[in-house]
Design a protein around this motif. Structure first.
Motif, mmCIF file in Angstrom:
data_model
loop_
_atom_site.group_PDB
_atom_site.id
_atom_site.type_symbol
_atom_site.label_atom_id
_atom_site.label_comp_id
_atom_site.label_asym_id
_atom_site.label_seq_id
_atom_site.Cartn_x
_atom_site.Cartn_y
_atom_site.Cartn_z
ATOM 1 N N HIS A 205 75.643 -7.110 11.562
ATOM 2 C CA HIS A 205 76.758 -7.694 12.314
ATOM 3 C C HIS A 205 76.825 -9.213 12.158
ATOM 4 C CE1 HIS A 205 77.595 -3.882 14.253
ATOM 5 N NE2 HIS A 205 76.310 -3.755 14.568
ATOM 6 N N THR A 206 75.678 -9.854 11.906
ATOM 7 C CA THR A 206 75.657 -11.320 11.844
ATOM 8 C C THR A 206 76.115 -11.863 10.503
ATOM 9 O OG1 THR A 206 73.337 -11.306 11.161
ATOM 10 C CG2 THR A 206 73.792 -11.418 13.517
ATOM 11 N N ASN A 207 76.224 -11.014 9.493
ATOM 12 C CA ASN A 207 76.693 -11.461 8.187
ATOM 13 C C ASN A 207 78.224 -11.467 8.178
ATOM 14 O OD1 ASN A 207 77.581 -10.890 5.213
ATOM 15 N ND2 ASN A 207 75.493 -11.691 5.080
ATOM 16 N N GLU A 208 78.822 -12.621 7.883
ATOM 17 C CA GLU A 208 80.279 -12.761 7.978
ATOM 18 C C GLU A 208 81.004 -11.811 7.027
ATOM 19 O OE1 GLU A 208 81.424 -16.791 7.400
ATOM 20 O OE2 GLU A 208 79.809 -17.560 8.643
ATOM 21 N N VAL A 209 80.582 -11.776 5.760
ATOM 22 C CA VAL A 209 81.283 -10.954 4.766
ATOM 23 C C VAL A 209 81.190 -9.479 5.140
ATOM 24 C CG1 VAL A 209 81.387 -10.328 2.332
ATOM 25 C CG2 VAL A 209 80.844 -12.678 2.982
ATOM 26 N N MET A 210 79.997 -9.039 5.534
ATOM 27 C CA MET A 210 79.823 -7.626 5.856
ATOM 28 C C MET A 210 80.571 -7.242 7.129
ATOM 29 S SD MET A 210 75.846 -6.836 4.945
ATOM 30 C CE MET A 210 75.140 -7.233 3.351
ATOM 31 N N SER A 211 80.459 -8.060 8.191
ATOM 32 C CA SER A 211 81.104 -7.719 9.458
ATOM 33 C C SER A 211 82.632 -7.693 9.316
ATOM 34 C CB SER A 211 80.688 -8.716 10.538
ATOM 35 O OG SER A 211 81.096 -10.028 10.193
ATOM 36 N N GLN A 212 83.213 -8.641 8.577
ATOM 37 C CA GLN A 212 84.664 -8.649 8.410
ATOM 38 C C GLN A 212 85.124 -7.481 7.539
ATOM 39 O OE1 GLN A 212 86.208 -12.421 7.147
ATOM 40 N NE2 GLN A 212 85.168 -13.572 8.744
ATOM 41 N N PHE A 213 84.374 -7.151 6.504
ATOM 42 C CA PHE A 213 84.742 -6.015 5.657
ATOM 43 C C PHE A 213 84.664 -4.712 6.450
ATOM 44 C CE2 PHE A 213 84.504 -2.941 2.259
ATOM 45 C CZ PHE A 213 85.292 -3.498 1.264
ATOM 46 N N TYR A 214 83.631 -4.579 7.305
ATOM 47 C CA TYR A 214 83.480 -3.375 8.130
ATOM 48 C C TYR A 214 84.646 -3.243 9.108
ATOM 49 C CZ TYR A 214 81.513 -0.129 11.559
ATOM 50 O OH TYR A 214 81.324 0.919 12.410
ATOM 51 N N ALA A 215 85.056 -4.357 9.724
ATOM 52 C CA ALA A 215 86.165 -4.305 10.680
ATOM 53 C C ALA A 215 87.461 -3.873 9.994
ATOM 54 C CB ALA A 215 86.338 -5.671 11.345
ATOM 55 N N VAL A 216 87.733 -4.382 8.796
ATOM 56 C CA VAL A 216 88.956 -4.001 8.075
ATOM 57 C C VAL A 216 88.862 -2.559 7.595
ATOM 58 C CG1 VAL A 216 90.384 -4.512 6.057
ATOM 59 C CG2 VAL A 216 89.408 -6.384 7.394
ATOM 60 N N LEU A 217 87.672 -2.166 7.120
ATOM 61 C CA LEU A 217 87.498 -0.815 6.580
ATOM 62 C C LEU A 217 87.676 0.247 7.660
ATOM 63 C CD1 LEU A 217 86.745 0.637 3.931
ATOM 64 C CD2 LEU A 217 84.360 0.563 4.683
ATOM 65 N N MET A 218 87.221 -0.039 8.891
ATOM 66 C CA MET A 218 87.316 0.933 9.978
ATOM 67 C C MET A 218 88.610 0.798 10.773
ATOM 68 S SD MET A 218 84.641 2.579 9.397
ATOM 69 C CE MET A 218 84.731 3.685 10.785
ATOM 70 N N GLY A 219 89.525 -0.051 10.340
ATOM 71 C CA GLY A 219 90.806 -0.175 11.012
ATOM 72 C C GLY A 219 90.758 -0.980 12.291
ATOM 73 N N LYS A 220 89.675 -1.724 12.528
ATOM 74 C CA LYS A 220 89.580 -2.557 13.722
ATOM 75 C C LYS A 220 90.246 -3.905 13.524
ATOM 76 C CE LYS A 220 85.174 -0.479 15.120
ATOM 77 N NZ LYS A 220 83.739 -0.742 15.434
ATOM 78 N N ARG A 221 90.603 -4.223 12.314
ATOM 79 C CA ARG A 221 91.255 -5.500 12.021
ATOM 80 C C ARG A 221 92.084 -5.322 10.758
ATOM 81 N NH1 ARG A 221 86.959 -9.622 11.574
ATOM 82 N NH2 ARG A 221 86.913 -9.409 13.840
ATOM 83 N N LYS A 222 93.260 -5.946 10.729
ATOM 84 C CA LYS A 222 94.121 -5.863 9.558
ATOM 85 C C LYS A 222 93.578 -6.783 8.460
ATOM 86 C CE LYS A 222 96.988 -3.068 11.534
ATOM 87 N NZ LYS A 222 98.322 -3.472 11.935
ATOM 88 N N GLU A 223 93.735 -6.343 7.214
ATOM 89 C CA GLU A 223 93.226 -7.143 6.107
ATOM 90 C C GLU A 223 93.967 -8.456 5.957
ATOM 91 O OE1 GLU A 223 94.296 -5.482 2.168
ATOM 92 O OE2 GLU A 223 95.010 -3.767 3.333
ATOM 93 N N SER A 224 95.187 -8.540 6.515
ATOM 94 C CA SER A 224 95.938 -9.801 6.450
ATOM 95 C C SER A 224 95.229 -10.919 7.204
ATOM 96 C CB SER A 224 97.346 -9.603 7.018
ATOM 97 O OG SER A 224 97.291 -9.170 8.363
ATOM 98 N N VAL A 225 94.390 -10.553 8.199
ATOM 99 C CA VAL A 225 93.639 -11.573 8.935
ATOM 100 C C VAL A 225 92.666 -12.277 7.990
ATOM 101 C CG1 VAL A 225 92.028 -11.978 10.835
ATOM 102 C CG2 VAL A 225 93.868 -10.298 11.090
ATOM 103 N N TYR A 226 91.910 -11.496 7.212
ATOM 104 C CA TYR A 226 90.963 -12.079 6.257
ATOM 105 C C TYR A 226 91.682 -12.893 5.186
ATOM 106 C CZ TYR A 226 87.483 -12.266 2.521
ATOM 107 O OH TYR A 226 86.638 -12.703 1.537
ATOM 108 N N ILE A 227 92.775 -12.324 4.654
ATOM 109 C CA ILE A 227 93.502 -13.009 3.571
ATOM 110 C C ILE A 227 94.087 -14.330 4.065
ATOM 111 C CG2 ILE A 227 95.476 -12.822 2.013
ATOM 112 C CD1 ILE A 227 94.958 -9.807 1.916
ATOM 113 N N LYS A 228 94.690 -14.314 5.266
ATOM 114 C CA LYS A 228 95.277 -15.542 5.822
ATOM 115 C C LYS A 228 94.215 -16.594 6.097
ATOM 116 C CE LYS A 228 98.590 -18.069 7.510
ATOM 117 N NZ LYS A 228 99.617 -18.644 6.642
#
Length: 657
Positions: free
Chosen positions: A448-471
């Motif tokens: 959870h503390t790794n930025e790349v892994m935690s953000q990828f997990y959130a987008v992959l599981m539908g907890k966050r839209k990928e546009s958030v990371y891209i923006k």
């Protein structure tokens, strides 16, 4: 191409993609020559292929390195070589042009290398000048302090002189009154004395006249004539004495004009000094009042923090001894200190759990399949056991970054989980794709503390839209571009004043406190000078495990906090409970109230995200079916929390002048 130049734009060409070959290859010419050229007005196919090739090459470049410009030039050099190879007739001319530019570039590089020592010397001179400036500022502060003390002494002296002046004026008024009384007294005495003297003289003159009349032979002159002359002389003497006394009375207190002008000049200078001292006193008084206010606010904050500290000390449990983890964590004391640096107890628990979980993951050789249920993500639907590939964290982070790069460059037609599995199939083949999917899923779920892994997990599981990371990545790239534009010398250095100006221009809606937080995360301290230099490129670096520097982390934290504040304002504006239903027109009105700068396209995008509406079913404002679009407020807020939303302007619009 096909043996002749395309008369663009008379012909149309379909969209094609380069498949790991040069746009100018023979295979491509045959394919391009065999296709029918339909009528239309678009670019020639060869031009489109070159543009697509150039765009992909530029996207794959890492522009955060020092040689970013050299890397950016390489795709253009390849495109030019394609032209030289394909246009045989013009190949000698184009080759000579290319060689001329290459020679000039080499010459310019040599000149740059020759100027490097001058750059170092310039930096040394700049540091010396900064030291001299700081020394001069210290001397000026001492001089200002001395002048302020002298000003206070002069103010006291002026007050004392004013008091003496008032006392002397009172005494002078009293003395003038006494002098006037004495003057009247002596004037009456003088007049009486003159009358007495005149009478005595008259008697003496009469006696002399009588003696002269009795002995006329003694004098040779006529007694009558002499008497008249004497009388006239006495009258002239009396008149002259009266004029002299009048002049003394009228001009006794008059000073010479030269002394008057000197005193007037001295008075003017003293008045100017007094005005200057008054201005300085007013400035010092205002500074004193500001310092008093700051002191009072600091005292209040101190009391509040002290109360909170006592409450925490009263209610908190004893802190654990984290040094016991040094012998448990792989890598010993040094690695534990590196992992625990700057983290609180809650974060240390996460780190410890990740270390334990990583050890358990490495002990597993296989993962059990989760089956084909609807609740199982598509990329994990499998029966049986799959192999644990046991990669390192560095390898997982690199793989996730490659997936993001490929996702950004493609058209994003398929859903993210499907794209992820397709990406694994392209990289590891269909046979190992499922094993890698389970392995990477377990890793990103654990760390959870790794930025790349935690953000990828959130987008992959539908907890966050990928546009958030891209923006967020676009925002960071734009900020780096703005800093590079300000760095006219391309030295990689900015002053703190320039950094503050870039942050305020890039984020005009951020408060000053948050701008200061970003500057402190970048290495600025309140005691630092605005002339201190900062290597701004270091603010965007990442370690081998994908962890960003504190500056980028603070940007992400502020984005999440600002999003929460924005949604809280929306909830307060709606005035509803979370379990109540809300209609689309109410949400539209509330969004326009809290953010009047929203344009129609962005507003409709927010509404589609909140109510989960496709593009074709978005009702226009005022339509009847707009009232029928209803959802629960909690659901709408959760959907907006997953999406990329941010404030477009201040809440209160400034009135037009």
């Amino acid at each position: 191409i096909g043996g002749h130049l395309s008369p663009w734009p008379r012909y149309i060409s379909d969209q094609t993609i380069l498949h790991n070959r040069k746009p100018c290859s023979d295979d491509y010419r045959k394919r391009a020559g065999s296709l029918q050229q339909p009528l239309g007005t678009t670019k020639p196919r060869y031009l489109e292929q070159l543009e697509n090739y150039l765009r992909k090459e530029l996207l794959l470049l890492d522009l955060s390195t020092d040689s970013a410009q050299e890397l950016r030039l390489q795709p253009y050099r390849e495109i030019f070589e394609f032209f030289i190879e394909d246009f045989k007739t013009y190949k000698p001319l184009l080759s000579s042009i290319k060689n001329a530019y290459e020679v000039m570039l080499a010459h310019q590089r040599e000149k740059i290398r020759a100027l490097e020592p001058l750059k170092a010397k310039l930096i040394t001179v700049n540091e010396n000048c900064n030291e001299r400036i700081l020394a001069m500022r210290a001397e000026e502060r001492d001089e200002i302090s001395t002048l302020k003390k002298e000003k206070m002494n002069l103010l006291k002296l002026i007050d004392k002189k004013n008091e003496e002046k008032i006392s002397l004026q009172t005494e002078v008024t009293k003395l003038r009154k006494n002098l006037a009384e004495e003057y009247l007294h002596y004037l009456s005495e003088r007049d009486a004395r003159k009358i007495l003297i005149a009478d005595l003289n008259e008697l003496r003159y009469q006696r002399e006249d009588m003696s002269l009349a009795q002995s006329p032979g003694v004098w040779g002159e006529d007694p009558v004539k002499l008497t008249v002359a004497l009388k006239m002389a006495r009258q002239d003497l009396t008149r002259t004495q009266m004029e002299l006394n009048t002049m003394k009375a009228n001009f006794g207190d008059v000073v010479p004009r030269r002394d008057f002008e000197m005193q007037e000049k001295t008075l003017k200078e003293l008045q100017e000094q007094l005005e200057s001292l008054r201005d300085d006193y007013e400035e010092v008084r205002k500074e004193h009042e500001m310092l008093l206010q700051l002191h009072m606010s600091t005292l209040k904050e101190r009391d509040q923090f002290y109360s909170e500290l006592q409450e925490i000390q009263r209610t908190s449990t004893p802190r654990p001894d984290w040094s016991k983890c040094e012998d448990v964590v792989a890598g010993g004391r040094d690695r534990w200190h590196m992992l625990a640096e700057g983290k609180n107890s809650d974060q240390l628990v996460d780190v410890l759990l990740e270390e334990i979980g990583e050890g358990l993951l490495r002990e597993k050789d296989f993962f059990p399949g989760l089956g084909y249920g609807e609740s199982i993500p598509p990329f994990l639907r499998f029966d049986g056991t799959v192999e644990n590939k046991k990669p390192t964290k560095k390898e997982v982070v690199k793989l996730l970054k490659d997936a993001w790069k490929e996702r950004i460059t493609e058209e994003q037609k398929e859903k993210f989980p499907d794209f992820f599995f397709s990406f694994l199939e392209r990289h590891f083949g269909p046979g190992d794709a499922m094993a890698w999917a389970y392995t990477i899923f377990e890793y990103i779920k654990l760390f959870h503390t790794n930025e790349v892994m935690s953000q990828f997990y959130a987008v992959l599981m539908g907890k966050r839209k990928e546009s958030v990371y891209i923006k967020q990545k676009e925002t960071i790239a734009q900020l780096l571009k703005e800093m590079t534009n300000v760095d006219s010398q391309n030295e990689g250095l900015l002053t703190m004043e320039q950094l503050s100006a870039v942050l305020k221009s890039t984020f005009p809606l951020k408060k000053d406190e948050r701008i200061q937080e970003l500057m402190e995360a970048g290495g600025w301290h309140p005691s630092s000078s605005n002339a201190d230099l900062l290597n701004y490129r270091m603010l965007f670096m990442e370690d081998e495990e994908g962890q960003s520097v504190p500056f980028v982390q603070k940007l992400w934290e502020q984005y999440m906090v600002e999003k929460d504040e924005y949604l809280n304002e929306l909830k307060q504006e709606l005035g509803l409970e979370l379990n109540e239903e809300v209609t689309l027109p109410k949400v539209r009105e509330a969004l326009m109230n809290i953010d009047p700068s929203l344009d129609k396209q962005t507003l409709n995008h927010y509404l589609r995200q909140a109510f989960q509406l496709p593009m074709t079913e978005m009702p226009e404002e005022g339509e009847e079916r707009e009232e029928g679009t209803v959802t629960q407020l909690q659901t709408a807020l959760e959907q907006l929390q997953m999406s990329d939303i941010r404030r477009m302007g201040p809440r209160e619009q400034e009135p037009a002048s």
